[in-house]
Enzyme design. Sequence first.
Site, short mmCIF file in Angstrom:
data_model
loop_
_atom_site.label_atom_id
_atom_site.label_comp_id
_atom_site.label_asym_id
_atom_site.label_seq_id
_atom_site.Cartn_x
_atom_site.Cartn_y
_atom_site.Cartn_z
N ARG A 36 0.82 -1.21 0.00
CA ARG A 36 0.00 0.00 0.00
C ARG A 36 0.86 1.27 0.00
O ARG A 36 0.44 2.30 -0.55
CB ARG A 36 -0.92 0.01 1.22
CG ARG A 36 -2.14 -0.86 1.01
CD ARG A 36 -3.00 -0.85 2.25
NE ARG A 36 -4.33 -1.35 1.94
CZ ARG A 36 -5.18 -1.78 2.86
NH1 ARG A 36 -4.82 -1.78 4.14
NH2 ARG A 36 -6.37 -2.20 2.51
N LYS A 203 -15.10 -16.50 5.18
CA LYS A 203 -16.54 -16.36 5.41
C LYS A 203 -17.37 -16.14 4.15
O LYS A 203 -17.08 -15.24 3.37
CB LYS A 203 -16.79 -15.18 6.34
CG LYS A 203 -16.44 -15.46 7.78
CD LYS A 203 -16.43 -14.18 8.53
CE LYS A 203 -17.22 -14.25 9.83
NZ LYS A 203 -17.38 -12.89 10.39
N GLY A 363 -6.50 -6.39 0.42
CA GLY A 363 -5.39 -6.42 1.37
C GLY A 363 -4.88 -7.83 1.63
O GLY A 363 -3.70 -8.11 1.43
N GLY A 387 -12.00 -4.63 1.19
CA GLY A 387 -13.39 -4.26 1.48
C GLY A 387 -13.93 -3.31 0.43
O GLY A 387 -15.05 -3.47 -0.06
C1 3PG Z 1 -8.25 -1.84 5.30
O1 3PG Z 1 -7.19 -2.25 5.76
O2 3PG Z 1 -9.16 -2.60 4.97
C2 3PG Z 1 -8.42 -0.38 5.05
O3 3PG Z 1 -7.26 0.32 5.37
C3 3PG Z 1 -9.61 0.13 5.81
O4 3PG Z 1 -9.41 -0.08 7.17
P1 3PG Z 1 -10.67 -0.38 8.09
O5 3PG Z 1 -11.25 -1.67 7.60
O6 3PG Z 1 -10.13 -0.46 9.50
O7 3PG Z 1 -11.62 0.79 7.91
#
Ligand code: 3PG
Length: 408
Positions: A36, A203, A363, A387
């Site tokens: 990142r 999941k 990620g 996400g």
């Molecule tokens: C992640 O690692 O998914 C992003 O940086 C967002 O972080 P968060 O899920 O804690 O909001």
Amino acid sequence: MRRLDDPRALAGQRVLVRSDLNVPLSEDGRITDAGRIRASAPTIRALAEAGATVIVMAHLGRPKGTPDPRYSLAPVVPALSKAIGRVVHFETGPLEDTAKVEQAVAGLQPGEVLLLENLRFHPGETSKDDAERLAFARQLASLADAFVSDGFGVVHRKQASVYDIATLLPSYAGGLVAREVEVCDRLLKNPEHPYAVVLGGSKVSDKLGVIANLLSRADTLVIGGGMVYTFLAAQGHRVGKSLLEEDQIETVRGYLRQAESSGVQIVLPTDIVMAASFAADAEHWVVPADALETTPAGAEALGLDIGPESAQRFANVIAEARTVFWNGPMGVFEFPAFAQGTRAVANALTSHGTDRLTVVGGGDSAAAVRALGFDDDQFGHISTGGGASLEYLEGKTLPGLDVLKERA
Ligand code: 3PG
Ligand code: MG
């Protein structure tokens, strides 16, 4: 979406850049995957080179709105500095000490880069209270003339530095956000066929939206990882102590029926690596997917990877596809004995030419392929947002993107 096509437009201005520098750290505070940071570097560097004064905002982990040294961005400073080839000043003080932060910003010359400490040390960043978030965003906005949104990994969060701030300053999507959105749009709107979607991870419930939305677009849906046991259970198989979301079995049956009636092929593993326990050195056996409780460990065994026959089949599907989206490991890849499935999928993604679109979402999947020794360049695109990319592909509206549109 208003894009920052030419950073020179912001020369001489003070620019707040929201990046996602939320990298995994080891126990002793070393960065275990700097993906990142590398992905965030081009926008920051380009703005600095263009003569903007760059103030970078980011978060790390999920501190509870108060300073917590375990989540300091300090370890990120040298890595970011290396990635952009410039000194990165670091503001360690609390962000509510406005005078101190303003002083730090006032001391910067055009071309210099300052990183603010973890935004989530401030309760206003993630507050559910609109007024509290906006107040914090105002404080941040007072530091600069313009805002560049480049943290794709957080655009699904309605947070002060992602959403509210864009209502206060002239705002642009940075190059990383623009590219990520472009790739997601190709996956959603005009994928080349055959189009294979490969899902893993623990999941099913995390992937329901994306399955529902991509089921009508993909030709093949390949399922592995921990979530596969809910699919196998939905087909009536016993799964021992494997991960199972009983409350999702009916939903999964619905997907299996829907796929059949719409001509989408759902590819499930035909063999599984069952282990006696959840451990790197656990005794393990390869068994057919409809006979998971037939190992010496019986109903106590749990599935930790797809088997070799399945890995080969998955690889074949991926090899033939012109578009592949992959999210989620096929097994417990952190244990070498159970990494074969994930490795086979990564291999297949990287082995069949560069004239097709291969996307690794997220990620965890991104960290997995790097941990297995693959190079970012071997994939068409590695998303920096797990996400965020899933929510985009679910067809959801992402606050951090939507706010850039409204002001265009
Ligand atoms: C992640 O690692 O998914 C992003 O940086 C967002 O972080 P968060 O899920 O804690 O909001
Ligand atoms: Mg996350």
